[in-house]
Design a protein around this motif. Structure first.
Motif, short mmCIF file in Angstrom:
data_model
loop_
_atom_site.label_atom_id
_atom_site.label_comp_id
_atom_site.label_asym_id
_atom_site.label_seq_id
_atom_site.Cartn_x
_atom_site.Cartn_y
_atom_site.Cartn_z
N VAL A 53 9.48 -9.28 3.42
CA VAL A 53 9.21 -8.61 4.21
C VAL A 53 8.47 -9.85 5.00
O VAL A 53 8.41 -9.69 6.35
CB VAL A 53 8.15 -7.98 3.31
CG1 VAL A 53 9.08 -6.33 2.66
CG2 VAL A 53 6.49 -8.00 3.04
N THR A 54 8.26 -10.79 4.87
CA THR A 54 7.44 -12.16 6.38
C THR A 54 8.75 -12.78 6.64
O THR A 54 8.62 -13.68 7.25
CB THR A 54 6.72 -12.49 4.82
OG1 THR A 54 6.80 -13.39 4.43
CG2 THR A 54 5.08 -11.72 5.01
N ARG A 92 -2.03 -2.65 -3.82
CA ARG A 92 -1.83 -4.03 -4.48
C ARG A 92 -1.09 -5.13 -4.71
O ARG A 92 -0.76 -5.34 -3.36
CB ARG A 92 -0.96 -3.27 -5.88
CG ARG A 92 0.58 -3.24 -5.38
CD ARG A 92 1.76 -3.13 -6.36
NE ARG A 92 3.06 -2.63 -5.87
CZ ARG A 92 4.07 -3.60 -5.64
NH1 ARG A 92 3.72 -4.77 -5.58
NH2 ARG A 92 4.73 -3.12 -5.20
N MET A 93 -1.37 -6.08 -4.99
CA MET A 93 -1.39 -7.06 -4.57
C MET A 93 0.71 -7.43 -4.42
O MET A 93 1.51 -6.94 -5.15
CB MET A 93 -1.10 -8.40 -4.98
CG MET A 93 -2.29 -9.28 -5.25
SD MET A 93 -3.15 -9.24 -3.50
CE MET A 93 -1.76 -11.41 -3.06
N CYS A 117 0.17 -1.00 -0.05
CA CYS A 117 -0.12 -0.18 -0.05
C CYS A 117 0.95 1.42 0.12
O CYS A 117 1.34 1.64 0.88
CB CYS A 117 -0.87 0.23 1.53
SG CYS A 117 -1.83 -1.71 1.11
N GLY A 118 1.48 2.11 -1.69
CA GLY A 118 2.04 3.01 -1.07
C GLY A 118 3.21 2.53 -0.97
O GLY A 118 3.86 3.90 -0.14
N GLY A 119 4.12 1.72 -0.55
CA GLY A 119 4.87 1.03 -0.24
C GLY A 119 5.27 0.37 1.40
O GLY A 119 6.09 0.28 1.84
#
Length: 138
Positions: free
Chosen positions: A81-82, A71-72, A48-50
């Motif tokens: 990130v996970t 966006r996905m 979401c916007g970075g």
């Protein structure tokens, strides 16, 4: 509860089920553990916007990305990130996690267990009670 940079043991949040074959779809996961497809959840990572977030919802439900303004995330972003690859992302993550409020009515559901050979059986309410996820209407 802050998860920090390290990954918590998924077993702290439910029962980790190891499977003999990979599961890549809601149908495969439901068949593997012998439950209705409505009891299988997915954890979707979005950008979401970075800012990265994860949404936990029934596997048979669609996420309205346009309404969320997101966006996905790409498979590379998800892993970055996970720490998990797409297809095995659990609902316990080091990024903000939002869980569909309707799941809180379920005693147990099954979701990603860290890889495509594992599922996590957990109580959705536990994620909220332990501060891991925020309930929202999706």
């Amino acid at each position: 509860m802050s998860l920090g940079a390290g990954r918590p043991a998924l077993e702290e949040f439910g029962q980790l089920i190891r499977l003999g074959e990979p599961v890549r779809t809601v149908r495969q996961a439901a068949k593997a553990v012998g439950v209705d497809e409505s009891r299988i959840i997915k954890t979707l990572v979005v950008n979401c916007g970075g800012e990265y977030r994860a949404y936990v919802l029934r596997g048979v439900k669609k996420l309205d990305l346009e309404r969320l303004g997101c966006r996905m995330a790409t498979p590379e972003e998800v892993l970055s990130v996970t720490g998990y690859a797409v297809g095995g992302v659990p609902p316990v993550l080091p990024i903000p996690v939002y869980i569909d409020r309707e799941l809180l009515e379920e005693e147990y559901v099954y979701g990603g267990g860290g890889d495509d050979h594992s599922l996590l059986k957990f109580r959705p309410l536990t994620l909220v009670e332990r501060g891991v996820a925020v309930p929202i209407d999706l």
